[in-house]
Every structure is written in C-alpha cells, then in structure tokens.
Design an enzyme around this catalytic site. Sequence first.
Site, PDB file in Angstrom:
ATOM      1  N   ASP A 139      51.606  16.763   8.316  1.00  0.00           N
ATOM      2  CA  ASP A 139      51.255  18.114   8.800  1.00  0.00           C
ATOM      3  C   ASP A 139      50.154  18.303   9.524  1.00  0.00           C
ATOM      4  O   ASP A 139      49.405  17.377   9.520  1.00  0.00           O
ATOM      5  CB  ASP A 139      51.144  18.930   7.268  1.00  0.00           C
ATOM      6  CG  ASP A 139      49.785  18.688   6.670  1.00  0.00           C
ATOM      7  OD1 ASP A 139      49.573  17.314   6.302  1.00  0.00           O
ATOM      8  OD2 ASP A 139      49.243  19.484   6.209  1.00  0.00           O
TER       9      ASP A 139
ATOM     10  N   GLU B  91      48.044  18.247   3.853  1.00  0.00           N
ATOM     11  CA  GLU B  91      46.595  17.935   3.720  1.00  0.00           C
ATOM     12  C   GLU B  91      45.965  19.012   4.305  1.00  0.00           C
ATOM     13  O   GLU B  91      44.862  19.378   3.997  1.00  0.00           O
ATOM     14  CB  GLU B  91      46.438  16.787   4.440  1.00  0.00           C
ATOM     15  CG  GLU B  91      45.021  16.136   4.080  1.00  0.00           C
ATOM     16  CD  GLU B  91      44.036  16.494   5.240  1.00  0.00           C
ATOM     17  OE1 GLU B  91      42.703  16.332   4.722  1.00  0.00           O
ATOM     18  OE2 GLU B  91      44.261  17.050   6.287  1.00  0.00           O
TER      19      GLU B  91
END
Length: 444
Positions: free
Chosen positions: A89, A151
Amino acid sequence: MTDIEQAVEAGMPQTIEDLTQLVAIPSIAFPGHPAEPMLAAAAKVAELLRSVGLPHVELHPVAGSYPAVYAEAPAPAGAPTVLLYAHYDVQPAGDPALWRTPPFEATVIGDAIYGRGAADDKGGLIAHIGALRVFQGDFPVGIKVIVEGQEEYAGERLEEFVEAYPELVRADTIVIGDVGNPKVGDPALTTALRGMAAVTVEVRTLAEAVHSGAFGGAAPDALAALMRMLTALHDDNGDVRVPGLQPGTFPGEGSSDEEFRETAGVLDGVSLVGSGSIADRVWASYAITVTGLDVPTVSGAVNAVQAVARARITLRVPPSGDSKTAVNDMMTFLTQVAPWGVQVSFDDLVTGPGFQAGEGGKARAAIEEAMERAYGQAPREVGQGGSIPLVATLARLHPEAEILLFGVEDEGSSIHAPNERVSIPELQRTILAEALFLQNLAKS
C-alpha cells in the site's frame, strides 16, 4: 565482478519493469479509496513472488484490512531461515498539481524513477524480488516473505494477524525493507525506530455556525479555540510542551543542520525548531505534527462563527517510549488547555510501538560485509523518525531472531510527499547487498 553482481546487473531491466507495473496501481488503503487497486496490487505481488521461484505463495485474509501476501521456500539442510517484509500500500498522492510527473505512472528522469510508492515501499518490495531472482529458485537459506496491505494507514491489523499465527513468521533473521540511507551511496543500518500515535480532536462550541456580524465577539469560535489548543503543544522554540514527553538523545551521528535544511526544503530565513542535534530531534525525541484540519476552506468561506472544528494530530514517540501513554498524556494536555469551557472529544485513535535493535550476531556481521561490498564502504548505524509498528511485534514474538532494517529509500526520496522517487543505482546496490547477505548468512 562476481556471479551475484553479474546477475543483479543483468536483472535490472526486469527490476525496473516490475517496479513500473507496481507503481501504476494506486494501492491506497486509506478510507474513501477504492478496494479494487488494493486487491490488484496484492495479486501482482503474488505473481512476482511466484516468478522468482518461491514454491508456496498465498494470500492471507487480515481482519479489517487487505490481504497479506505470504510466500516461503524451505531451508536447505542446516541453513537458517530469513523472513523478508515489505508493504504494497502507498500514501495518497495529494494535490496532483504539486507533482512534476503523474504520481501513478513510473517516470524515469536521469538515474531515478518517480512515482508514488517508487521508494516507499514498492521499491523496497522490488528489492526483495530482485535479490531473490538472483538465485533462480535455488535459495541458499530458507525464505519467508510477508507483504502487507495496510501499513501507511496506521493501525495494528497485521500485528494482530501475526499474533494469531506466530509460527508463520518465525525465522532466524528478519529483514525489514521499508527504510533506507541518509543519502544516496551512504550505506546505513537502521537500529532505532520511533513509535507513533495518531488521533483526531474535535472542538464544539455552538449548536450550529452563526453570523459573524450578529454574534462575533461574544459567541465562542470553535476554530479559534482549536487553534489555541494546537499552538499550546509547543513552546516558542518548537519543543514539545506536553508534561511527560521529554526529549531524548541518539548515540550516533545524523545530518548537520545545513544538510537537514536542504533535504527538508526549509525556506531561507525560516528557522529549524526544537533543541538538540538533528539525530536527537528526529530519531530519539517526541514530535507532534498537525497533519490535517476540518474547517471551511478559504475559497468556500462565509462570514460565520464556526460551531465545530477538527484536527488530525500525529505523535512520534522515542523507541523506548510507550505510544499509548504518550498519546493519553497529549490528549489530557489538550483538554486542560482548551479555553472557554469548549466541548473536546477524541476519536480514530491508532498507536504503534517503536523499536531498538540489539547488538546483533551472525546476521549483523553478514549484512555489514554485504553492504560494504555493495557500496564500497561499511554501513553506519542510524535511526528512523518514522514508525513500523510490526517490527516491535515481531521482536516480542520472536526475541531470538535478529532484525535487520535497510532498504532503498534516502532522505531525498520525498516519501509521503509529491515527486517521490527512488535512485536506480541505490535500488541496484540494495538488491546486491541483500543477495550477498543471503549468501553470506548461508556460509556462516
């Protein structure tokens, strides 16, 4: 040139193509962004892991989050196992007008690749892929890989997952590929990470906004109250004023004030804030940043006294500090300094612990030798002002494992900012260092 060096160099065109394809996927896990790119990125990561010869690859559901991509290859007899971590991500792109190139189109300019996630952390992920590709499926050590999908939007979702399945991530050495060097060509091992907390504070004063001419001067302005609270968090020098949040010191050497100013883009005549060395301030001390405000925009402003105002606040915590205690101290302080009896509330609280590395053993020696070969000089110890909450969880679950943090980023990479980029030579050196490390560790 060794066989590994030749293999890394020969693989760079494919490495750049892999990174180009990943950057093109806008895999943003923040609320309000679509899920489809996240799932596409997870599928692409699984494809890449299979392509480098890992025989077992699967997507693990993570409660309240996006799937973690997991892969493994068994260790040869007597060899240790290494766990490689990264995340797929990325941060939102922000204002596209501030980008010189399209944020989700990898663009090569000079010796760098520009695009959101090119460094953080798709570059780190591709460094793992490039290092594994060197061995063509015949790995000198056991390999485990875990790549998470949430994250950047802080939380404890993967941490909860590995708590439930600790054997999945058990390894002799854990490599965290989500950090980097102070500058290109300056090799470093990260030995300290700050923890973090983030919370939204809301101030309410009125049932609804009212006319500033008819009521201004007596009606309490929620935005003015919030501004007073936020400015109270720091003294005139820029040091944190919250009781209990004391500054720390870092034993190693960081950037000079001049180097920091240049890297951060501090404007001429604008002072740095806080006390102590740069290393003390950004690696070992508390830092409070207002990262967002919910108030009327200038272009849409009307003549009204505001009834409600909200701010998102991020708190960075020294490696030895406790994030939950620190954010509670900050929330208590904000409540105490709130003027005029305004109503204060907090929500969307997330926390993550910091990390302090130990002295190290065989793995530390193996990576130091590998980095010296790849960079032409020995690495030094640095800290990171950012946070990777998973690291502390892994250290607690598997205290016998050595945890190593190194990667492709540098202080000029503009991570979390417009015009993010990764240096291609730095990417190649990181891949070489990791491949040599895996070979060295097997020999040790």
